[in-house]
Design an enzyme around this catalytic site. Structure first.
Site, PDB file in Angstrom:
ATOM      1  N   GLU A  50      37.940  61.359  43.960  1.00 47.21           N
ATOM      2  CA  GLU A  50      38.578  62.037  42.833  1.00 47.21           C
ATOM      3  C   GLU A  50      39.852  62.695  43.364  1.00 47.21           C
ATOM      4  OE1 GLU A  50      36.138  65.288  41.569  1.00 47.21           O
ATOM      5  OE2 GLU A  50      36.543  64.906  39.472  1.00 47.21           O
ATOM      6  N   CYS A  55      38.014  66.833  35.397  1.00 47.51           N
ATOM      7  CA  CYS A  55      36.968  65.874  35.774  1.00 47.51           C
ATOM      8  C   CYS A  55      37.054  64.583  34.981  1.00 47.51           C
ATOM      9  CB  CYS A  55      35.599  66.523  35.602  1.00 47.51           C
ATOM     10  SG  CYS A  55      35.356  67.135  33.938  1.00 47.51           S
ATOM     11  N   LYS A 100      28.385  82.876  37.265  1.00 50.40           N
ATOM     12  CA  LYS A 100      29.176  83.006  38.488  1.00 50.40           C
ATOM     13  C   LYS A 100      30.413  82.121  38.336  1.00 50.40           C
ATOM     14  CE  LYS A 100      29.921  81.058  42.276  1.00 50.40           C
ATOM     15  NZ  LYS A 100      31.358  81.398  42.359  1.00 50.40           N
ATOM     16  N   ALA A 131      29.234  67.431  45.518  1.00 55.12           N
ATOM     17  CA  ALA A 131      28.602  67.902  46.756  1.00 55.12           C
ATOM     18  C   ALA A 131      27.819  69.193  46.504  1.00 55.12           C
ATOM     19  CB  ALA A 131      29.672  68.119  47.825  1.00 55.12           C
ATOM     20  N   GLU A 175      27.235  69.114  35.678  1.00 58.47           N
ATOM     21  CA  GLU A 175      28.459  68.433  35.214  1.00 58.47           C
ATOM     22  C   GLU A 175      29.329  68.293  36.451  1.00 58.47           C
ATOM     23  OE1 GLU A 175      29.181  67.296  32.276  1.00 58.47           O
ATOM     24  OE2 GLU A 175      27.794  68.291  30.924  1.00 58.47           O
TER      25      GLU A 175
HETATM   26  N1  LIG Z   1      31.699  67.106  34.852  1.00 54.76           N
HETATM   27  C1  LIG Z   1      32.332  68.157  34.380  1.00 54.76           C
HETATM   28  O1  LIG Z   1      32.180  68.548  33.235  1.00 54.76           O
HETATM   29  C2  LIG Z   1      33.298  68.915  35.255  1.00 54.76           C
HETATM   30  C3  LIG Z   1      34.130  69.869  34.670  1.00 54.76           C
HETATM   31  C4  LIG Z   1      35.029  70.572  35.478  1.00 54.76           C
HETATM   32  C5  LIG Z   1      35.076  70.333  36.840  1.00 54.76           C
HETATM   33  N2  LIG Z   1      34.249  69.407  37.380  1.00 54.76           N
HETATM   34  C6  LIG Z   1      34.322  69.117  38.811  1.00 54.76           C
HETATM   35  O2  LIG Z   1      34.492  70.321  39.560  1.00 54.76           O
HETATM   36  C7  LIG Z   1      35.208  70.058  40.752  1.00 54.76           C
HETATM   37  C8  LIG Z   1      36.331  71.056  40.905  1.00 54.76           C
HETATM   38  O3  LIG Z   1      35.837  72.344  40.807  1.00 54.76           O
HETATM   39  P1  LIG Z   1      35.567  73.275  42.078  1.00 54.76           P
HETATM   40  O4  LIG Z   1      36.499  72.923  43.190  1.00 54.76           O
HETATM   41  O5  LIG Z   1      35.552  74.685  41.600  1.00 54.76           O
HETATM   42  O6  LIG Z   1      34.113  72.811  42.489  1.00 54.76           O
HETATM   43  P2  LIG Z   1      33.129  73.494  43.536  1.00 54.76           P
HETATM   44  O7  LIG Z   1      31.891  72.680  43.519  1.00 54.76           O
HETATM   45  O8  LIG Z   1      33.774  73.735  44.832  1.00 54.76           O
HETATM   46  O9  LIG Z   1      32.848  74.928  42.921  1.00 54.76           O
HETATM   47  C9  LIG Z   1      32.268  75.089  41.649  1.00 54.76           C
HETATM   48  C10 LIG Z   1      31.563  76.423  41.600  1.00 54.76           C
HETATM   49  O10 LIG Z   1      30.485  76.392  42.534  1.00 54.76           O
HETATM   50  C11 LIG Z   1      30.573  77.521  43.379  1.00 54.76           C
HETATM   51  N3  LIG Z   1      29.927  77.199  44.652  1.00 54.76           N
HETATM   52  C12 LIG Z   1      30.463  76.590  45.727  1.00 54.76           C
HETATM   53  N4  LIG Z   1      29.529  76.487  46.700  1.00 54.76           N
HETATM   54  C13 LIG Z   1      28.382  77.027  46.205  1.00 54.76           C
HETATM   55  C14 LIG Z   1      27.075  77.218  46.709  1.00 54.76           C
HETATM   56  N5  LIG Z   1      26.732  76.835  47.943  1.00 54.76           N
HETATM   57  N6  LIG Z   1      26.151  77.812  45.919  1.00 54.76           N
HETATM   58  C15 LIG Z   1      26.484  78.210  44.679  1.00 54.76           C
HETATM   59  N7  LIG Z   1      27.704  78.061  44.137  1.00 54.76           N
HETATM   60  C16 LIG Z   1      28.640  77.474  44.896  1.00 54.76           C
HETATM   61  C17 LIG Z   1      32.052  77.816  43.471  1.00 54.76           C
HETATM   62  O11 LIG Z   1      32.274  79.131  43.919  1.00 54.76           O
HETATM   63  C18 LIG Z   1      32.448  77.590  42.017  1.00 54.76           C
HETATM   64  O12 LIG Z   1      32.110  78.714  41.247  1.00 54.76           O
HETATM   65  C19 LIG Z   1      35.715  68.650  40.607  1.00 54.76           C
HETATM   66  O13 LIG Z   1      34.908  67.782  41.361  1.00 54.76           O
HETATM   67  C20 LIG Z   1      35.549  68.355  39.121  1.00 54.76           C
HETATM   68  O14 LIG Z   1      35.420  67.000  38.808  1.00 54.76           O
HETATM   69  C21 LIG Z   1      33.355  68.702  36.635  1.00 54.76           C
HETATM   70  O1  LIG Z   2      37.175  69.220  33.878  1.00 57.90           O
HETATM   71  C1  LIG Z   2      36.452  68.783  33.018  1.00 57.90           C
HETATM   72  C2  LIG Z   2      36.135  69.358  31.694  1.00 57.90           C
HETATM   73  C3  LIG Z   2      37.304  69.351  30.809  1.00 57.90           C
HETATM   74  C4  LIG Z   2      36.935  68.928  29.412  1.00 57.90           C
HETATM   75  O2  LIG Z   2      36.036  69.500  28.808  1.00 57.90           O
HETATM   76  O3  LIG Z   2      37.598  68.019  28.923  1.00 57.90           O
END
Ligand SMILES: NC(=O)c1ccc[n+]([C@@H]2O[C@H](COP(=O)([O-])OP(=O)(O)OC[C@H]3O[C@@H](n4cnc5c(N)ncnc54)[C@H](O)[C@@H]3O)[C@@H](O)[C@H]2O)c1
Ligand SMILES: O=CCCC(=O)O
Length: 562
Positions: free
Chosen positions: A434, A337, A228, A284, A303
């Site tokens: 963040e 991230c 997804k 969250a 992640e």
């Molecule tokens: N640690 C890592 O490797 C990493 C990598 C990239 C991004 N991130 C984090 O992601 C965040 C930004 O991405 P975002 O805004 O897309 O995050 P998000 O949590 O809003 O969404 C991520 C995914 O989850 C889905 N989603 C949202 N609510 C859901 C639910 N209730 N059930 C199932 N799926 C749901 C979204 O549609 C999307 O596909 C930042 O906090 C960033 O740090 C972390």
């Molecule tokens: O947003 C986080 C992942 C990006 C990366 O793999 O460096």
């Protein structure tokens, strides 16, 4: 702390001030021709039209190898954040489509998990070749829907593909163990088995790499997947899924559903057939999914968000520190991230660093990702801009000073000025949350101990960076940092060959490297009674009670294939 320490450059994320390192593998001739040439117009609308006529823009979900509309016909718009133009409408799916995708993945699991490792490896390698052959088209698609500069988008395609290439090899190395038993006539075997159907939920900031980093090891292990992608960036995911079929990955092994996130999430969580949820996104949502996975006791990998400190000691090589901080802060417009969220500078060099850094930041060219020389595109949407503005306002109201930038860019839309803000304190929201935008908050520290305390003063624990010329200090500080990844004199730390992941509330599990395979494997023990093997040889001509074929046993009881 189980951190990965990276002190070398892995430049798969080209910014104009960094040199790209693309894959060393030449493409097969038949795959190397791209439908685009560099001379063609790169304004967003003509790029979209060309990608569409070349079949790269898909707008249906992908279930069991078939392009599928939402069952109620609903669609959602995918827009270009640089222009606000609608690129296309894609199917807006929910629980019913997800359940069918899970059923397809379960059917495909039966045969895919039984293929030999060599067969799975070949398919993955072909998928890698196809993605690399079309890296320009995929990069253009990514710039259209996500906004990042084209060079950076093509860099992400190479980075994303590198996970497929890596796991095509790793598929062949799923070894088990033979453990000495406590009785002389017994043997203990440890086998690694694929977990089954995997639900993979991914964010918009890396529309390809966050998918391949999950799907490639899952497929390599024999699992099948329901992906997804973010509703904001589904097009790159759909194009990659299309190439997976061309690569010979069987229908149903990779499915893509997008639309109503919570309905899709609930269907994935509720299904007993889905044995694993792997998620990249906000902390969250990660917490919600972790709680939801409890009812069916699924494995979970998360992640999540970071709050990376970038510590610059007064003994650092200033040039190296400037380049490193610039790369880790402004990559992907700060929407990463692992982006530096707080730049901690030792007091002796604070003013000098702040001035030099502001000078460097002032030269970053902002614009449409297709524009020549652009290194910073738009933010993903208005909500992202509002978050950046409110964190800045909070800091300014508490005494922080904007050195450069600080407001929406004159280009309009969601463009934001690259910003440097000084006199930031640990208690300001800018240090606690963040920011996910092009804002570099500079904090001051006096001693090494204070820097470590400030750096660890957060619930996040994904990436941290230190810049110092002292080898002793580099070890001392990197081991004291409560982070999954530490860059030492290095601002770009991501690579397919080393484990990526966070501690504390930044996540669970690791992606990339051989450790990334463990997330999709179950350890299974088998205890064998050697007497049973010999009995098999002597008794039934076909099978014994253990199901071993006698003629196999008679060859050599110790080399029975189970
Ligand atoms: N640690 C890592 O490797 C990493 C990598 C990239 C991004 N991130 C984090 O992601 C965040 C930004 O991405 P975002 O805004 O897309 O995050 P998000 O949590 O809003 O969404 C991520 C995914 O989850 C889905 N989603 C949202 N609510 C859901 C639910 N209730 N059930 C199932 N799926 C749901 C979204 O549609 C999307 O596909 C930042 O906090 C960033 O740090 C972390
Ligand atoms: O947003 C986080 C992942 C990006 C990366 O793999 O460096």
């Amino acid at each position: 702390m189980g951190w990965t320490r990276i002190g070398m450059a892995f430049h798969r994320f080209p910014l104009s001030f960094l040199s790209p390192r693309f894959s060393a593998h030449p493409l097969p001739r038949s795959l190397s021709a791209s439908v685009f040439s560099h001379q063609m117009s790169t304004d967003a609308q003509s790029v979209a039209a060309r990608l569409n006529s070349a079949g790269f823009i898909r707008n249906q979900g992908f279930i069991g190898g078939k392009w599928t509309d939402a069952y109620d016909g609903k669609t959602i718009e995918v827009t270009n954040p640089a222009t606000g133009e609608v690129i296309t409408n894609v199917s807006c799916m929910g629980g019913r489509e997800t359940n069918d995708a899970i059923a397809s993945a379960q059917d495909a699991f039966v045969s895919w998990s039984k293929q030999t490792a060599a067969e799975r490896s070949k398919c993955l390698r072909k998928w890698y070749d196809l993605i690399m052959a079309h890296k320009e088209e995929l990069g253009q698609l990514m710039t259209l829907e996500q906004g990042k500069p084209l060079k950076e988008a093509i860099g992400e395609v190479s980075y994303g593909a590198s996970f497929i290439e890596f796991y095509a090899e790793e598929a062949k190395r799923v070894y088990g163990d033979i453990i000495p038993a406590t009785l002389p006539d017994r043997r203990l075997f440890v086998l690694k088995q694929p977990v089954g159907v995997v639900g993979a939920i991914t964010p918009w900031n890396f529309p390809l790499a966050m998918i391949t980093r999950k799907v490639a090891p899952a497929l390599a292990c024999g699992c099948t997947v329901v992906v997804k992608p973010s509703e904001l960036t589904p097009l790159t995911a759909l194009a990659a899924a299309d190439l997976s079929i061309q690569a010979g990955i069987p229908p149903g092994a990779v499915n893509v559903v997008m639309g109503n996130a919570s309905d899709i999430g609930e269907a994935l969580l509720a299904s007993p057939q889905v044995r694993k949820i792997t998620f990249t996104g906000s902390t969250a949502v990660g917490k919600k999914l972790m709680a939801g996975a409890a009812s069916t006791v699924k494995k979970v990998s998360l992640e999540l968000g970071g709050n990376a400190p970038c510590i610059i000691f007064d003994d650092a090589d200033l040039d190296v520190a400037l380049k490193g901080a610039l790369a880790t802060k402004f990559r992907n417009s700060g929407q990463t991230c692992v982006c530096a969220n707080r730049i901690l500078v030792q007091e002796g060099i604070y003013d000098k660093f702040a001035n030099a850094f502001s000078n460097a930041v002032s030269s970053l060219k902002v614009g449409d990702g297709f524009g020549e020389g652009v290194v910073q595109g738009p933010l993903i949407n208005d909500a992202a801009v509002q978050k950046v503005e409110s964190l800045l306002q909070d800091a300014i109201s508490k005494g922080a000073k904007v050195l450069i930038g600080g407001k929406k860019h004159s280009l309009g839309m969601t463009f934001f000025e690259p910003t440097v803000i000084t006199d930031v304190k640990s208690e300001m929201l800018l240090s606690r949350e963040e920011v996910f935008g092009p804002v570099a908050p500079l904090l001051k520290f006096k001693t090494e101990e204070e820097a470590i305390r400030m750096a660890n003063d957060t619930n996040a624990g994904l990436a941290a960076y230190i810049f110092t010329s002292s080898i002793k200090r580099s070890w001392r500080v990197s081991e004291a940092l409560e982070y999954g990844l530490v860059g030492v004199n290095e601002g770009l730390i991501s690579t397919e060959v080393a484990p990526f992941g966070g501690v504390k509330q930044s996540g669970l599990g690791r992606e990339g490297s051989r450790y990334g395979m463990d997330e999709y494997l179950e350890l299974c023990k088998e205890k064998h009674n050697k007497a049973g093997w010999f009995a098999a040889t002597l008794s039934s001509p076909e099978h014994n009670a253990h199901g071993f074929e006698t003629d196999e046993c008679s060859k050599d009881p110790c080399s029975i294939s189970i």
